[in-house]
Design a protein around this motif. Structure first.
Motif, PDB file in Angstrom:
ATOM      1  N   GLU A 110     -12.246   5.457  17.226  1.00 37.16           N
ATOM      2  CA  GLU A 110     -11.303   6.552  16.976  1.00 37.16           C
ATOM      3  C   GLU A 110     -11.987   7.826  16.483  1.00 37.16           C
ATOM      4  OE1 GLU A 110      -7.713   6.362  17.351  1.00 37.16           O
ATOM      5  OE2 GLU A 110      -8.268   4.570  18.498  1.00 37.16           O
ATOM      6  N   GLY A 111     -13.304   7.754  16.225  1.00 35.84           N
ATOM      7  CA  GLY A 111     -14.061   8.937  15.817  1.00 35.84           C
ATOM      8  C   GLY A 111     -13.798   9.414  14.392  1.00 35.84           C
ATOM      9  N   LEU A 112     -13.342   8.535  13.525  1.00 34.44           N
ATOM     10  CA  LEU A 112     -13.081   8.912  12.136  1.00 34.44           C
ATOM     11  C   LEU A 112     -14.384   8.955  11.350  1.00 34.44           C
ATOM     12  CD1 LEU A 112     -10.995   9.467   9.864  1.00 34.44           C
ATOM     13  CD2 LEU A 112     -10.963   6.994   9.466  1.00 34.44           C
ATOM     14  N   SER A 113     -14.626  10.056  10.654  1.00 36.88           N
ATOM     15  CA  SER A 113     -15.813  10.174   9.817  1.00 36.88           C
ATOM     16  C   SER A 113     -15.507   9.603   8.431  1.00 36.88           C
ATOM     17  CB  SER A 113     -16.236  11.636   9.682  1.00 36.88           C
ATOM     18  OG  SER A 113     -17.265  11.749   8.712  1.00 36.88           O
ATOM     19  N   LEU A 114     -16.385   8.723   7.984  1.00 38.92           N
ATOM     20  CA  LEU A 114     -16.237   8.142   6.647  1.00 38.92           C
ATOM     21  C   LEU A 114     -17.394   8.580   5.745  1.00 38.92           C
ATOM     22  CD1 LEU A 114     -15.034   4.552   7.636  1.00 38.92           C
ATOM     23  CD2 LEU A 114     -13.668   6.515   6.953  1.00 38.92           C
ATOM     24  N   LYS A 115     -17.974   9.736   6.048  1.00 38.06           N
ATOM     25  CA  LYS A 115     -19.099  10.248   5.260  1.00 38.06           C
ATOM     26  C   LYS A 115     -18.711  10.480   3.805  1.00 38.06           C
ATOM     27  CE  LYS A 115     -21.491  12.489   9.064  1.00 38.06           C
ATOM     28  NZ  LYS A 115     -21.895  13.754   9.662  1.00 38.06           N
ATOM     29  N   GLN A 116     -17.462  10.866   3.578  1.00 34.28           N
ATOM     30  CA  GLN A 116     -16.972  11.101   2.205  1.00 34.28           C
ATOM     31  C   GLN A 116     -16.418   9.834   1.575  1.00 34.28           C
ATOM     32  OE1 GLN A 116     -13.925  14.050   2.777  1.00 34.28           O
ATOM     33  NE2 GLN A 116     -15.356  15.735   2.487  1.00 34.28           N
ATOM     34  N   GLY A 117     -16.531   8.715   2.283  1.00 35.30           N
ATOM     35  CA  GLY A 117     -15.931   7.476   1.823  1.00 35.30           C
ATOM     36  C   GLY A 117     -14.496   7.399   2.319  1.00 35.30           C
ATOM     37  N   TYR A 118     -13.710   6.520   1.709  1.00 37.12           N
ATOM     38  CA  TYR A 118     -12.318   6.355   2.113  1.00 37.12           C
ATOM     39  C   TYR A 118     -11.562   5.620   1.023  1.00 37.12           C
ATOM     40  CZ  TYR A 118     -13.851   1.612   3.267  1.00 37.12           C
ATOM     41  OH  TYR A 118     -14.377   0.347   3.194  1.00 37.12           O
ATOM     42  N   LEU A 119     -10.262   5.672   1.126  1.00 26.41           N
ATOM     43  CA  LEU A 119      -9.353   4.912   0.268  1.00 26.41           C
ATOM     44  C   LEU A 119      -8.587   3.977   1.189  1.00 26.41           C
ATOM     45  CD1 LEU A 119      -7.997   7.981  -1.699  1.00 26.41           C
ATOM     46  CD2 LEU A 119      -9.709   6.364  -2.511  1.00 26.41           C
ATOM     47  N   MET A 120      -8.329   2.748   0.743  1.00 30.14           N
ATOM     48  CA  MET A 120      -7.604   1.806   1.593  1.00 30.14           C
ATOM     49  C   MET A 120      -6.605   1.001   0.761  1.00 30.14           C
ATOM     50  SD  MET A 120      -8.978  -1.354   3.977  1.00 30.14           S
ATOM     51  CE  MET A 120      -9.731  -0.360   5.262  1.00 30.14           C
ATOM     52  N   ASP A 121      -5.379   0.945   1.256  1.00 30.32           N
ATOM     53  CA  ASP A 121      -4.337   0.088   0.695  1.00 30.32           C
ATOM     54  C   ASP A 121      -3.946  -0.917   1.762  1.00 30.32           C
ATOM     55  OD1 ASP A 121      -4.281   1.536  -1.657  1.00 30.32           O
ATOM     56  OD2 ASP A 121      -2.458   2.627  -1.180  1.00 30.32           O
ATOM     57  N   VAL A 122      -3.878  -2.197   1.392  1.00 35.73           N
ATOM     58  CA  VAL A 122      -3.466  -3.248   2.324  1.00 35.73           C
ATOM     59  C   VAL A 122      -2.202  -3.894   1.775  1.00 35.73           C
ATOM     60  CG1 VAL A 122      -4.091  -5.418   3.448  1.00 35.73           C
ATOM     61  CG2 VAL A 122      -5.845  -3.681   3.038  1.00 35.73           C
ATOM     62  N   PHE A 123      -1.160  -3.906   2.611  1.00 33.87           N
ATOM     63  CA  PHE A 123       0.121  -4.491   2.238  1.00 33.87           C
ATOM     64  C   PHE A 123       0.352  -5.767   3.029  1.00 33.87           C
ATOM     65  CE2 PHE A 123       0.407  -0.054   1.112  1.00 33.87           C
ATOM     66  CZ  PHE A 123       0.957  -0.113  -0.155  1.00 33.87           C
ATOM     67  N   GLY A 124       0.808  -6.807   2.347  1.00 29.75           N
ATOM     68  CA  GLY A 124       1.033  -8.113   2.957  1.00 29.75           C
ATOM     69  C   GLY A 124       2.373  -8.209   3.656  1.00 29.75           C
ATOM     70  N   PRO A 125       2.699  -9.424   4.119  1.00 32.70           N
ATOM     71  CA  PRO A 125       3.910  -9.634   4.919  1.00 32.70           C
ATOM     72  C   PRO A 125       5.209  -9.347   4.170  1.00 32.70           C
ATOM     73  CG  PRO A 125       2.787 -11.719   4.479  1.00 32.70           C
ATOM     74  CD  PRO A 125       1.911 -10.635   3.967  1.00 32.70           C
ATOM     75  N   ASP A 126       5.179  -9.432   2.845  1.00 29.49           N
ATOM     76  CA  ASP A 126       6.388  -9.153   2.060  1.00 29.49           C
ATOM     77  C   ASP A 126       6.439  -7.709   1.576  1.00 29.49           C
ATOM     78  OD1 ASP A 126       4.356  -9.223   0.207  1.00 29.49           O
ATOM     79  OD2 ASP A 126       5.354 -10.631  -1.157  1.00 29.49           O
ATOM     80  N   GLY A 127       5.477  -6.896   1.992  1.00 27.42           N
ATOM     81  CA  GLY A 127       5.441  -5.488   1.595  1.00 27.42           C
ATOM     82  C   GLY A 127       4.734  -5.243   0.278  1.00 27.42           C
ATOM     83  N   ALA A 128       4.240  -6.303  -0.370  1.00 26.91           N
ATOM     84  CA  ALA A 128       3.540  -6.157  -1.650  1.00 26.91           C
ATOM     85  C   ALA A 128       2.082  -5.744  -1.423  1.00 26.91           C
ATOM     86  CB  ALA A 128       3.585  -7.463  -2.432  1.00 26.91           C
ATOM     87  N   LEU A 129       1.565  -4.951  -2.334  1.00 24.33           N
ATOM     88  CA  LEU A 129       0.170  -4.515  -2.264  1.00 24.33           C
ATOM     89  C   LEU A 129      -0.757  -5.714  -2.466  1.00 24.33           C
ATOM     90  CD1 LEU A 129      -1.785  -2.051  -2.118  1.00 24.33           C
ATOM     91  CD2 LEU A 129      -1.689  -2.005  -4.614  1.00 24.33           C
TER      92      LEU A 129
END
Length: 137
Positions: A110-129
């Motif tokens: 997708e050509g996304l640059s992660l040179k500055q790092g990144y933040l990631m949130d993953v939500f499960g099947p019940d919508g909880a973090l």
């Protein structure tokens, strides 16, 4: 009268002692600008654009449990990645595999640059973090 003067002196000395420990240097510092964490729960339905991105991720060999990936802009333009998964397993090993797979796909396909790092949130099947990661340098 002596008793009042004595109590006042003790209070003043105690106050000065306590205040002497309060300096600007004693405040915890961070190299990252402040980031207000996102939600701890979200809808179990991923937005359409996130579903489409997850489909492209699957086509490139990504995990089938992922049904939504949203790219957003976090603080100072750092990418914020929001992931929806059907996998209820939120342990560290599963998360490490998932984050590597998703970031690799986003960078290479997708050509996304992660040179500055990144933040990631993953939500499960019940919508909880399940996981929240700040991967800024």
């Amino acid at each position: 009268m002596k008793r009042i003067a004595h109590v006042a002196a003790v209070v003043c000395v105690g106050s000065v002692t306590l205040l002497s420990g309060c300096t600007a240097d004693s405040v915890p510092r961070t190299d990252h600008p402040s980031f207000t964490p996102g939600p701890t729960a979200t809808s179990t339905v991923a937005p359409d654009a996130a579903v489409q991105l997850a489909k492209r991720y699957h086509q490139s060999g990504g995990a089938n449990d992922v049904y939504g990936i949203k790219r957003d802009s976090g603080p100072a333009g750092v990418p914020l990645l929001i992931v929806w998964t059907h996998n209820p397993d939120g342990d560290a090993e599963t998360f490490d595999e998932l984050k590597g797979s998703i970031t690799g796909f986003l960078e290479h396909e997708e050509g996304l640059s992660l040179k500055q790092g990144y933040l990631m949130d993953v939500f499960g099947p019940d919508g909880a973090l399940q996981q929240r990661l700040d991967a800024r340098p």
